[in-house]
Scaffold this motif. Structure first.
Motif, short mmCIF file in Angstrom:
data_model
loop_
_atom_site.label_atom_id
_atom_site.label_comp_id
_atom_site.label_asym_id
_atom_site.label_seq_id
_atom_site.Cartn_x
_atom_site.Cartn_y
_atom_site.Cartn_z
N ALA A 116 15.64 2.45 104.54
CA ALA A 116 17.09 2.65 104.60
C ALA A 116 17.85 1.34 104.73
O ALA A 116 19.05 1.27 104.42
N ARG A 117 17.20 0.26 105.17
CA ARG A 117 17.86 -1.03 105.27
C ARG A 117 18.28 -1.54 103.89
O ARG A 117 19.28 -2.26 103.77
N ALA A 118 17.55 -1.19 102.85
CA ALA A 118 17.89 -1.66 101.51
C ALA A 118 19.25 -1.14 101.08
O ALA A 118 20.01 -1.84 100.39
N SER A 119 19.60 0.06 101.47
CA SER A 119 20.87 0.65 101.06
C SER A 119 21.96 0.52 102.12
O SER A 119 23.11 0.21 101.81
N PHE A 120 21.62 0.73 103.38
CA PHE A 120 22.63 0.72 104.45
C PHE A 120 22.79 -0.66 105.11
O PHE A 120 23.77 -0.88 105.80
N GLY A 121 21.83 -1.54 104.93
CA GLY A 121 21.84 -2.82 105.63
C GLY A 121 20.93 -2.81 106.84
O GLY A 121 20.57 -1.74 107.34
N ARG A 123 21.40 -3.49 109.95
CA ARG A 123 21.97 -2.79 111.10
C ARG A 123 22.43 -1.38 110.73
O ARG A 123 22.28 -0.45 111.51
N GLY A 124 23.00 -1.24 109.54
CA GLY A 124 23.51 0.05 109.12
C GLY A 124 22.45 1.12 109.02
O GLY A 124 22.75 2.32 109.12
N ALA A 125 21.19 0.73 108.84
CA ALA A 125 20.10 1.71 108.74
C ALA A 125 19.97 2.55 110.00
O ALA A 125 19.40 3.65 109.96
N ASN A 126 20.49 2.04 111.11
CA ASN A 126 20.42 2.83 112.35
C ASN A 126 21.28 4.10 112.28
O ASN A 126 21.01 5.06 113.00
N LEU A 127 22.29 4.12 111.40
CA LEU A 127 23.13 5.31 111.27
C LEU A 127 22.32 6.50 110.76
O LEU A 127 22.23 7.53 111.45
N PRO A 429 17.53 -11.27 108.76
CA PRO A 429 18.99 -11.40 108.85
C PRO A 429 19.49 -12.47 107.88
O PRO A 429 18.85 -13.51 107.72
N GLY A 430 20.59 -12.18 107.22
CA GLY A 430 21.14 -13.14 106.28
C GLY A 430 20.58 -13.02 104.88
O GLY A 430 21.04 -13.74 103.97
N GLY A 431 19.62 -12.13 104.66
CA GLY A 431 19.04 -11.96 103.34
C GLY A 431 19.86 -11.03 102.46
O GLY A 431 21.02 -10.69 102.77
N ARG A 432 19.26 -10.57 101.36
CA ARG A 432 20.02 -9.78 100.38
C ARG A 432 20.43 -8.42 100.91
O ARG A 432 21.31 -7.77 100.35
N TYR A 433 19.80 -7.95 101.99
CA TYR A 433 20.17 -6.65 102.55
C TYR A 433 21.02 -6.79 103.82
O TYR A 433 21.15 -5.84 104.59
N TRP A 434 21.57 -7.97 104.02
CA TRP A 434 22.43 -8.19 105.19
C TRP A 434 23.84 -7.70 104.92
O TRP A 434 24.53 -7.25 105.85
N TYR A 435 24.29 -7.75 103.67
CA TYR A 435 25.61 -7.30 103.25
C TYR A 435 26.69 -7.91 104.14
O TYR A 435 26.83 -9.12 104.21
N ALA A 436 27.48 -7.08 104.85
CA ALA A 436 28.57 -7.57 105.70
C ALA A 436 28.18 -7.36 107.15
O ALA A 436 28.36 -6.26 107.70
N GLY A 437 27.63 -8.39 107.77
CA GLY A 437 27.23 -8.30 109.17
C GLY A 437 26.13 -7.28 109.42
O GLY A 437 26.02 -6.72 110.51
N GLY A 438 25.29 -7.00 108.40
CA GLY A 438 24.20 -6.06 108.56
C GLY A 438 24.52 -4.65 108.11
O GLY A 438 23.69 -3.75 108.20
N TRP A 439 25.76 -4.44 107.58
CA TRP A 439 26.19 -3.11 107.11
C TRP A 439 26.59 -3.20 105.64
O TRP A 439 27.25 -4.16 105.23
N ASN A 440 26.21 -2.19 104.87
CA ASN A 440 26.63 -2.11 103.47
C ASN A 440 27.83 -1.18 103.37
O ASN A 440 27.69 0.04 103.52
N PRO A 441 29.03 -1.71 103.12
CA PRO A 441 30.23 -0.85 103.06
C PRO A 441 30.11 0.26 102.02
O PRO A 441 30.64 1.36 102.22
N ALA A 442 29.42 0.01 100.91
CA ALA A 442 29.28 1.03 99.87
C ALA A 442 28.52 2.24 100.40
O ALA A 442 28.88 3.40 100.11
#
Length: 509
Positions: A116-121, A123-127, A429-442
Motif C-alpha cells: 500500500a505504500r506504493a499507492s498511498f505513500g 505514511r499514507g499506507a497507515n490509512l 523516506p524521500g524516495g519515489r513513494y514519499w510523495y508529499a511528506g509520505g502521503w500521496n494526495p491522489a
C-alpha cells in the motif's frame, strides 16, 4: 541473476517477471518504516505451494459464519438453488481482486501495508492498514466469542449441568472460561509465526471437510433422506421480486471475503511463485465456499425432516445427539474450524498492519497480541447482541471503504506501474513513494471520493439502524446496495486519471 529497480538500484531476480529480492544492506535501517517482519521474504523462504494456498482457503472458508450464509439468503426468500448460486457467483467475483493484489506477494515478498505504500505513500499506507486492522480485530473478537459459545454448548452436553453455575456479567462463568481458553489457544498458535500457521492449515483443512461430511451422513441416516427444504419453491421467483434482493445479497457475499482481497499479500509473499498462488486460490476459494453452502443446505434440509424445523446452526444441530463420541468429534471440529479461519483471516492482517504503524516498537508477534487484546476490549458479547447494528451497518460501511482501497491498489500496481516496483524505495523516506511528506494526495482523494460514493447512501429502515431512511446523502441511496463494487470502480478510475495526469504534468516540466 542481477537486475535493477526503476531508480537503477540493483536487485536479485530469478528471471523476467519472476521473484525479486534486494541484496543485503540495500534497505535503510530506519526504524520508522522497517523491521524484520515488514522486510521482503527472502526467495529461499518463499516456499508455499498450490496445496498450501488451497488448504489455507479450505481452512478459512469452513467456519460457522460461512455455514450460516445460505440460511440468511433462504430467510430473504430465495430457494436453496438461488442461495448456492449467489454464493458461488460472489466468490468467483471476489477471486479476481484477490489474485490481482496477491500477485505482488510471490514477486516481491512484501505484506499488504508495504504494498500500500506504493499507492498511498510510506505514511499514507497507515490509512488503509488501520481500516483493515480495525475490521479484523472486531471479527477476531466475534469469531472467538462464537467459538467459545460452541465449545460451551457441546461441553454442556458432555458433562451436564455445565450452565447451572454462578454468573459473571450475566453469563455463566463456564462460558467465560471457554472464551478465555479459546482465545489463548488461538494466540499461542499464531505467536509461533507464519510457518506454524501453514502447518496448522495443512491438516486443519481436510479435517474440517471430514467433519462436515460426517454431519451430512449422520443427518441423512436419521432422516432417511432429505426433507422438504429442497422442495421449497422460491418466494421471490426469478422475476421482478428477485433482482432487488439478489444484487444487495451478492454484494454482501462479496463483502464476506473483501477484507482478504486487500491483505492477501500477507500470505502470498510466502508463495513459491505465481502459479502456486493463482491455482491454490482458484481451487480453494470459490469451490470450497460453494460446496460448504451446498452442505449447509443439505444438512439443514435433513434436520427439518428429523426435527420438524430447520436447524441452521451446526453447533445446535450437533448438540442434539446424545452420543458422547459424536459430541467430542463435533467439539474438536468446531475448535479446528473456528481457529483455522480466525487466526488466518483476523490475526495475520492486523499483526502486519500494526507493525507497519510503529515498526520500531511492534513486530508481528506483538501485533498479534495487540489484536487479541483489542478483540476482547471491544466486548464481542455485546456486539453479537445487536447483529443488525454491527454486521449489517458497521461492517457494511467498512466493506464499502475496503472496496475503495482495493480499487486504488489494483490501479496503482497493474495500470500505473505494470507490476514493477522499486523495492528499496518502499522502505526509504524521500524516495519515489514519499510523495508529499509520505502521503500521496491522489490516493487520498480517490479514497475520499470512492468512499463517499460507496457508503454515502447508507440507509436504515426506521428503528433498525443509525442511518436516515432516505440515506445519509439521499441522492446516493441507489448506490448503497452496491457499495463494494461502486467503491472499487470509482476509486480505480479516479486514481488512474489522477496519476496519469500527474505523470503527464511531470513529463511536461
Amino acid at each position: 541473476m542481477t537486475a535493477t529497480t526503476p531508480s537503477g538500484r540493483p536487485v536479485i531476480s530469478d528471471g523476467p517477471g519472476g521473484r525479486v529480492e534486494l541484496p543485503p544492506g540495500t534497505v535503510p535501517a530506519d526504524g520508522r518504516f522497517v523491521n524484520d517482519d515488514l522486510l521482503p521474504v527472502p526467495v529461499e523462504r518463499r516456499s508455499w505451494t498450490t496445496y498450501n494456498f488451497a488448504a489455507l482457503w479450505v481452512g478459512m472458508a469452513h467456519n460457522i459464519p460461512s455455514w450460516l450464509l445460505a440460511s440468511g439468503l433462504v430467510a430473504l426468500g430465495m430457494d436453496w438453488k438461488q442461495a448456492v448460486l449467489t454464493i458461488a457467483l460472489a466468490n468467483v467475483i471476489v477471486l479476481l481482486p484477490m489474485l490481482l493484489t496477491g500477485h505482488a506477494g510471490p514477486k516481491y515478498g512484501i505484506p499488504f501495508p508495504v504494498l500500500a505504500r506504493a499507492s498511498f505513500g510510506l505514511r499514507g499506507a497507515n490509512l488503509p492498514a488501520l481500516i483493515r486492522a480495525g475490521v479484523a480485530c472486531a471479527w477476531f473478537g466475534i469469531q472467538t466469542w462464537i467459538g467459545g459459545q460452541g465449545v460451551f454448548v457441546l461441553l454442556g452436553k458432555v458433562f451436564g449441568g455445565w450452565a447451572d453455575v454462578s454468573r459473571i456479567g450475566g453469563q455463566p462463568w463456564t462460558l467465560w472460561l471457554c472464551f478465555v481458553l479459546f482465545w489463548a489457544l488461538e494466540l499461542a498458535i499464531i505467536y509461533r509465526g507464519m510457518e506454524a500457521l501453514r502447518r496448522f492449515e495443512n491438516w486443519a483443512a481436510p479435517f474440517v471437510i471430514v467433519g462436515a461430511l460426517v454431519l451430512l451422513i449422520w443427518i441423512a441416516v436419521k432422516a432417511g433422506g432429505f426433507g422438504p427444504l429442497l422442495d421449497q419453491p422460491s418466494k421471490l421467483g426469478w422475476g421482478a421480486d428477485f433482482w432487488p434482493v439478489f444484487f444487495p445479497s451478492l454484494m454482501g457475499m462479496i463483502a464476506f471475503w473483501s477484507t482478504l482481497s486487500l491483505n492477501i499479500p500477507d500470505f502470498t509473499r510466502f508463495g513459491s511463485g505465481q502459479r502456486a498462488q493463482v491455482w491454490g486460490q482458484t481451487l480453494g476459494l470459490p469451490t470450497t465456499m460453494t460446496l460448504f453452502a451446498l452442505l449447509s443446505v443439505l444438512v439443514t434440509s435433513g434436520s427439518q425432516a428429523v426435527y420438524g424445523a430447520a436447524v441452521w446452526d451446526p453447533v445446535a444441530l450437533a448438540a442434539k445427539t446424545d452420543n458422547v463420541f459424536g459430541l467430542l468429534f463435533a467439539l474438536v471440529t468446531v475448535l479446528v474450524a473456528t481457529i483455522s479461519v480466525n487466526i488466518a483471516a483476523n490475526v495475520v492482517s492486523p499483526a502486519y498492519d500494526l507493525a507497519n504503524l510503529a515498526p520500531r516498537f511492534v513486530n508481528f508477534r506483538t501485533g498479534a497480541l495487540i489484536t487479541g487484546v483489542v478483540g476482547v476490549l471491544i466486548m464481542p458479547w455485546k456486539l453479537t447482541e445487536t447483529p443488525e447494528l454491527y454486521i449489517f451497518t458497521w461492517l457494511g460501511l467498512v466493506g464499502g471503504l475496503l472496496g475503495t482501497v482495493a480499487g486504488i491498489l489494483i490501479a496503482d500496481y497493474w495500470l500505473i506501474r505494470r507490476t514493477v516496483l522499486d523495492l528499496a524505495d518502499l522502505y526509504r523516506p524521500g524516495g519515489r513513494y514519499w510523495y508529499a511528506g509520505g502521503w500521496n494526495p491522489a490516493a487520498v482523494l480517490a479514497f475520499a471520493v470512492g468512499g463517499v460514493l460507496a457508503v454515502g447512501g447508507s440507509h436504515s429502515a426506521p428503528g433498525k439502524g443509525p442511518f436516515p431512511a432516505d440515506g445519509l446523502i439521499p441522492f446516493l441511496k441507489p448506490l448503497a446496495d452496491y457499495g463494494w463494487a461502486v467503491g472499487l470502480a470509482a476509486a480505480l478510475l479516479l486514481y488512474t486519471v489522477l496519476m496519469v495526469g500527474r505523470r503527464t504534468a511531470a513529463e511536461g516540466n
